[in-house]
Motif scaffolding. Structure first.
Motif, PDB file in Angstrom:
ATOM      1  N   LEU A   3      -4.913  -2.152  -4.839  1.00  0.00           N
ATOM      2  CA  LEU A   3      -6.003  -3.130  -4.827  1.00  0.00           C
ATOM      3  C   LEU A   3      -5.477  -4.527  -4.526  1.00  0.00           C
ATOM      4  N   SER A  31       0.831  -1.211   0.000  1.00  0.00           N
ATOM      5  CA  SER A  31       0.000   0.000   0.000  1.00  0.00           C
ATOM      6  C   SER A  31       0.863   1.259   0.000  1.00  0.00           C
ATOM      7  N   VAL A  89      -5.055  -4.733  -0.779  1.00  0.00           N
ATOM      8  CA  VAL A  89      -6.346  -4.944  -0.116  1.00  0.00           C
ATOM      9  C   VAL A  89      -6.780  -6.392  -0.259  1.00  0.00           C
ATOM     10  N   ASN A  90      -6.594  -6.936  -1.438  1.00  0.00           N
ATOM     11  CA  ASN A  90      -6.952  -8.328  -1.687  1.00  0.00           C
ATOM     12  C   ASN A  90      -6.143  -9.272  -0.803  1.00  0.00           C
ATOM     13  N   ALA A 130     -11.306  -4.583 -10.172  1.00  0.00           N
ATOM     14  CA  ALA A 130     -10.073  -3.977 -10.684  1.00  0.00           C
ATOM     15  C   ALA A 130     -10.023  -4.046 -12.209  1.00  0.00           C
ATOM     16  N   ILE A 187      -2.379   2.140  -8.468  1.00  0.00           N
ATOM     17  CA  ILE A 187      -3.730   1.888  -7.967  1.00  0.00           C
ATOM     18  C   ILE A 187      -4.019   0.393  -7.989  1.00  0.00           C
ATOM     19  N   GLU A 188      -3.573  -0.271  -9.026  1.00  0.00           N
ATOM     20  CA  GLU A 188      -3.759  -1.718  -9.102  1.00  0.00           C
ATOM     21  C   GLU A 188      -2.961  -2.430  -8.002  1.00  0.00           C
ATOM     22  N   GLU A 197     -12.505  -1.505 -13.570  1.00  0.00           N
ATOM     23  CA  GLU A 197     -11.968  -0.153 -13.388  1.00  0.00           C
ATOM     24  C   GLU A 197     -10.886   0.141 -14.415  1.00  0.00           C
ATOM     25  N   VAL A 230     -12.559  -8.710  -5.835  1.00  0.00           N
ATOM     26  CA  VAL A 230     -11.647  -7.583  -6.042  1.00  0.00           C
ATOM     27  C   VAL A 230     -11.014  -7.599  -7.435  1.00  0.00           C
TER      28      VAL A 230
END
Length: 90
Positions: free
Chosen positions: A29, A4, A32-33, A59, A25-26, A62, A55
């Motif tokens: 994600l 992150s 987070v995953n 992604a 950004i990927e 997006e 997720v």
């Protein structure tokens, strides 16, 4: 946590190219995953694993929509200046 932080750092350092700004950004994600999966296993709960399966779908959607917007903007204007992104409102 490290992924992150690297994602946030990547966004802050790459302010010139909008496509390179979408890659951190990927990675955020992905972080987070990974958190969903780790906490799901440690808490012995399947809810985190079900969220982790959703997720990548979000992604991918997006990325596809963002890339389509960038391509159309590039075709119309000939360039994608990151400084003028604030002018784009929908």
């Amino acid at each position: 946590m490290i992924i992150s932080i690297l994602g946030i750092r990547g966004i802050l350092l790459n302010r010139r190219n909008i496509l390179i700004m979408s890659m951190p950004i990927e990675s955020m994600l992905l972080a987070v995953n990974l958190n969903f999966l780790v906490f799901s296993v440690s808490l012995d709960d399947m809810m985190g694993q079900s969220f982790a399966s959703l997720v990548p779908t979000v992604a991918a959607a997006e990325s596809a929509i963002g890339l389509a917007i960038f391509v159309i903007t590039f075709r119309v204007r000939g360039t994608i200046p990151v400084e003028s992104i604030n002018c784009i409102q929908g």
